[in-house]
Enzyme design. Structure first.
Site, short mmCIF file in Angstrom:
data_model
loop_
_atom_site.label_atom_id
_atom_site.label_comp_id
_atom_site.label_asym_id
_atom_site.label_seq_id
_atom_site.Cartn_x
_atom_site.Cartn_y
_atom_site.Cartn_z
N CYS A 157 -28.06 1.79 33.74
CA CYS A 157 -29.17 2.38 34.50
C CYS A 157 -29.17 1.82 35.92
CB CYS A 157 -30.51 2.05 33.85
SG CYS A 157 -30.71 2.72 32.20
N CYS A 167 -31.26 -2.39 31.38
CA CYS A 167 -30.11 -1.53 31.07
C CYS A 167 -29.12 -1.54 32.23
CB CYS A 167 -30.64 -0.13 30.77
SG CYS A 167 -29.50 1.24 31.02
#
Ligand SMILES: [Zn+2]
Length: 144
Positions: free
Chosen positions: A72, A69
């Protein structure tokens, strides 16, 4: 009367009992002698998460994330920076939902990154989407 706190050691998971006046004095774990707060988010997994969520008398702020991600990864240094500022009033921790998919399922994580604030083992607030360090700090303080 001095208030006391139970704090779970990030190194050995021992539960330490500490006077609130000692919180700011860089306390060491009574068992393993490592710092109870080291300015870094703690990695949680199915083996240690229950203990840290339930036995800490301070709120635990968890970043649910995954290595694939992008947002993230962008948020990771911001979250680490927030740890340096929110400790020792909060414990900051991370759950890798790719390595620990059952934890993501258990807490109903539908998008990442998602921050969940826990107190005494219960969720008190959550926020999805990447945030900067100052926003993380402000949000945590406003919800605790
Ligand atoms: Zn320890």
């Amino acid at each position: 009367m001095t208030e006391s706190f139970h704090l779970v050691c990030p190194s050995c998971n021992a539960v330490n009992r500490l006077a609130s006046t000692k919180l700011d004095e860089h306390p060491l774990c009574g068992k393993c002698r490592q710092p109870i707060f080291n300015g870094h988010p703690l990695e949680l997994n199915s083996g240690n998460i229950d203990r840290h969520l339930q036995r800490n008398d301070i709120p635990v702020l968890v970043d649910f994330w995954a290595p694939w991600c992008g947002p993230c990864k962008m948020m990771a240094p911001q979250f680490a920076q927030a740890a340096g500022s929110l400790e020792p009033r909060f414990r900051l921790a991370k759950v890798n939902t790719e390595a620990e998919p059952e934890l993501g399922g258990q807490w109903g994580i539908r998008s990442i990154p998602t921050l969940v604030l826990f107190r005494a083992g219960r969720e008190v607030a959550r926020q999805s989407g990447a945030m900067g360090a100052q926003d993380i700090i402000r949000w945590a303080k406003s919800q605790a």
